[in-house]
Write a protein that holds these residues in place. Structure first.
Motif, short mmCIF file in Angstrom:
data_model
loop_
_atom_site.label_atom_id
_atom_site.label_comp_id
_atom_site.label_asym_id
_atom_site.label_seq_id
_atom_site.Cartn_x
_atom_site.Cartn_y
_atom_site.Cartn_z
N ALA A 36 0.85 -1.19 0.00
CA ALA A 36 0.00 0.00 0.00
C ALA A 36 0.89 1.24 0.00
CB ALA A 36 -0.90 0.00 1.23
N ILE A 37 0.35 2.33 -0.53
CA ILE A 37 1.11 3.57 -0.66
C ILE A 37 0.59 4.60 0.34
CG2 ILE A 37 1.86 5.37 -2.26
CD1 ILE A 37 0.76 3.58 -4.52
N GLU A 38 1.51 5.28 1.01
CA GLU A 38 1.18 6.41 1.88
C GLU A 38 0.08 6.07 2.90
OE1 GLU A 38 0.30 9.64 -0.77
OE2 GLU A 38 2.40 9.98 -1.19
N THR A 39 0.30 5.05 3.67
CA THR A 39 -0.67 4.65 4.69
C THR A 39 -0.60 5.61 5.86
OG1 THR A 39 -0.49 2.34 4.03
CG2 THR A 39 -1.35 2.79 6.25
N VAL A 40 -1.76 6.13 6.24
CA VAL A 40 -1.88 7.07 7.35
C VAL A 40 -2.90 6.51 8.33
CG1 VAL A 40 -2.54 9.41 8.02
CG2 VAL A 40 -1.32 9.04 5.89
N SER A 41 -2.56 6.51 9.61
CA SER A 41 -3.47 6.06 10.65
C SER A 41 -3.85 7.25 11.52
CB SER A 41 -2.80 4.98 11.50
OG SER A 41 -3.70 4.53 12.48
N ILE A 42 -5.16 7.51 11.61
CA ILE A 42 -5.65 8.65 12.38
C ILE A 42 -6.37 8.13 13.62
CG2 ILE A 42 -7.16 10.67 12.34
CD1 ILE A 42 -6.84 10.59 9.23
N PRO A 43 -5.86 8.43 14.81
CA PRO A 43 -6.55 8.00 16.03
C PRO A 43 -7.85 8.80 16.22
CG PRO A 43 -4.50 9.13 16.57
CD PRO A 43 -4.62 9.12 15.09
N LEU A 44 -8.95 8.09 16.42
CA LEU A 44 -10.25 8.74 16.62
C LEU A 44 -10.79 8.56 18.03
CD1 LEU A 44 -12.07 7.67 13.31
CD2 LEU A 44 -10.84 9.80 13.80
N SER A 45 -10.11 7.76 18.83
CA SER A 45 -10.57 7.50 20.19
C SER A 45 -10.72 8.82 20.95
CB SER A 45 -9.58 6.59 20.92
OG SER A 45 -10.07 6.27 22.20
N GLU A 118 -7.77 12.74 5.10
CA GLU A 118 -6.83 13.02 6.18
C GLU A 118 -7.07 14.41 6.76
OE1 GLU A 118 -4.19 10.63 3.24
OE2 GLU A 118 -6.02 11.80 3.16
N ARG A 119 -7.27 15.38 5.90
CA ARG A 119 -7.49 16.74 6.37
C ARG A 119 -8.82 16.84 7.12
NH1 ARG A 119 -5.62 22.12 4.75
NH2 ARG A 119 -4.14 20.94 3.54
N MET A 120 -9.84 16.19 6.61
CA MET A 120 -11.16 16.27 7.21
C MET A 120 -11.21 15.65 8.62
SD MET A 120 -14.76 14.70 5.79
CE MET A 120 -14.28 15.02 4.13
N TRP A 121 -10.48 14.55 8.82
CA TRP A 121 -10.58 13.80 10.07
C TRP A 121 -9.43 14.01 11.04
CZ3 TRP A 121 -14.59 11.30 12.08
CH2 TRP A 121 -15.66 11.06 11.23
N ALA A 122 -8.45 14.79 10.71
CA ALA A 122 -7.28 14.91 11.59
C ALA A 122 -7.54 15.78 12.81
CB ALA A 122 -6.09 15.45 10.82
N PHE A 123 -8.61 16.57 12.84
CA PHE A 123 -8.96 17.40 13.99
C PHE A 123 -7.81 18.29 14.43
CE2 PHE A 123 -11.49 13.50 14.44
CZ PHE A 123 -12.75 14.03 14.43
N GLY A 124 -7.02 18.76 13.50
CA GLY A 124 -5.90 19.63 13.84
C GLY A 124 -4.69 18.89 14.35
N ASP A 125 -4.81 17.57 14.56
CA ASP A 125 -3.67 16.77 15.00
C ASP A 125 -2.98 16.20 13.77
OD1 ASP A 125 -4.59 17.15 17.57
OD2 ASP A 125 -5.65 15.24 17.64
N ALA A 126 -1.70 16.02 13.86
CA ALA A 126 -0.99 15.34 12.78
C ALA A 126 -1.32 13.85 12.89
CB ALA A 126 0.51 15.56 12.92
N PRO A 127 -1.73 13.20 11.80
CA PRO A 127 -2.04 11.77 11.86
C PRO A 127 -0.77 10.95 12.04
CG PRO A 127 -2.22 12.57 9.61
CD PRO A 127 -1.95 13.76 10.49
N ALA A 128 -0.94 9.78 12.64
CA ALA A 128 0.18 8.86 12.79
C ALA A 128 0.45 8.24 11.43
CB ALA A 128 -0.16 7.78 13.81
N VAL A 129 1.67 8.27 10.99
CA VAL A 129 2.02 7.74 9.68
C VAL A 129 2.57 6.34 9.86
CG1 VAL A 129 3.47 8.07 7.67
CG2 VAL A 129 2.50 10.04 8.82
N ALA A 130 2.06 5.41 9.08
CA ALA A 130 2.54 4.04 9.10
C ALA A 130 3.10 3.74 7.72
CB ALA A 130 1.42 3.09 9.45
N PRO A 136 0.06 15.03 4.64
CA PRO A 136 -1.25 15.28 4.06
C PRO A 136 -1.71 16.72 4.17
CG PRO A 136 -1.48 14.23 6.17
CD PRO A 136 -0.01 14.28 5.85
N PHE A 137 -1.02 17.58 4.91
CA PHE A 137 -1.51 18.92 5.16
C PHE A 137 -0.78 20.01 4.39
CE2 PHE A 137 -2.30 16.37 8.95
CZ PHE A 137 -3.68 16.36 8.88
N GLU A 138 -0.02 19.60 3.38
CA GLU A 138 0.69 20.59 2.59
C GLU A 138 -0.29 21.33 1.70
OE1 GLU A 138 3.76 18.72 0.40
OE2 GLU A 138 4.86 18.12 2.17
N ASP A 139 -0.10 22.62 1.53
CA ASP A 139 -0.96 23.41 0.64
C ASP A 139 -0.23 23.75 -0.63
OD1 ASP A 139 -3.14 23.42 2.28
OD2 ASP A 139 -2.47 25.20 3.37
#
Length: 139
Positions: A36-45, A118-130, A136-139
């Motif tokens: 898989a390419i560019e796997t990002v894990s976003i904690p939602l707990s 990633e931008r929609m669900w990150a809640f201002g936190d940097a997602p954990a990258v696996a 994902p937040f570059e403009d």
């Protein structure tokens, strides 16, 4: 005197957090195995009740996305006994795999870029990258 039966092996009892972490490791390992390419894990707990993690990843083609999703569902079922629900497999541009505590989104790169979960669900936190570093937040 008859021989006593062999003691039954007792499997360790896992707490919910340990089960979620084990499922998370299974999912990430399966995606890595399938390249898989560019796997990002976003904690939602604590941020959402839909799941404890959201994993977002890409495949190079619809065939790879479909294959990764099918293998991931099989692996989750085989290793945890839990069935995973899959949506979007026929077209495989965006496949959603619901493994209960973890939601996995598998995209073709163009579709992933368009929706930018990633931008929609990150809640201002940097997602954990696996895996390979993905910003994902570059403009």
């Amino acid at each position: 005197m008859p021989a006593s039966p062999a003691p039954k092996s007792v499997s360790p009892v896992r707490t919910p957090d340990e089960s979620i972490d084990a499922l998370h490791r299974i999912i990430l390992a399966s995606l890595e195995d399938d390249q898989a390419i560019e796997t990002v894990s976003i904690p939602l707990s604590g941020k959402s009740t839909i799941a404890d993690y959201m994993v977002v990843t890409s495949g190079r083609s619809t065939r790879q996305v479909a294959s990764m999703a099918a293998k991931l569902a099989e692996r989750v079922k085989a290793e945890t006994g839990r069935p995973a629900r899959i949506e979007g497999l026929p077209t495989a541009d965006w496949v959603l795999l619901d493994a209960g505590d973890i939601i996995v989104h598998l995209f073709r790169p163009e579709v992933r870029s368009f929706y930018n979960l990633e931008r929609m669900w990150a809640f201002g936190d940097a997602p954990a990258v696996a895996g390979p570093v993905h910003e994902p937040f570059e403009d």
